[in-house]
Design a protein around this motif. Sequence first.
Motif: not given
Length: 181
Positions: A136, A143, A146-147
């Motif tokens: 992350r 990753w 984002k999201d």
Amino acid sequence: LAIVPIKSDKTTRYEKIRFLGIDAFEHDQKPYGDPAYKYLSMLVLGKNVCIETDVDEHDKYGRTLGYVFLKDGVIEKTLRFRTTGNIMSSKELTTKTPKYTLINEEIIKNGYAILYASSPNNKYKERLKKAVVHARTNMLGVWEKKDYVLETPSEFRHKHPHKIKNKLKKQRIKKKEINSV
């Protein structure tokens, strides 16, 4: 999930290994599955691996639950010490220890799977958590944005059970072909 050849003196049998601590994307789960499949293949295809089990050795489907290790070298350590007594001298001792890579960790560390903690099988849970942080932080694999994980592998399997059944059916057919050769 991987099908791994288990070799003994005269025979080879194939076993399904469910990688502990990870939830891997299905091969046809866009956009993550195909790159994850290729990455795992690059790491282990045609190589000897070691399987380490945890508390539970098999799941309810009879698959072996394991941590997959790849032997990829040797760590050499040289120790220097002095002996005492009437004569002072120094000695050197070199030890060689096999080096193993935890494939479960590598897959997560590079963003090709997500962490799946499954009690009581938590032997490498802390290592795998650190691998998630690494992926992350460095925006690797799923990753990279984002999201970016729109649907976890588990959610995908629940939404598309027919795809999973067809995949398992193909694996059984492939296994029969391998055994008949």
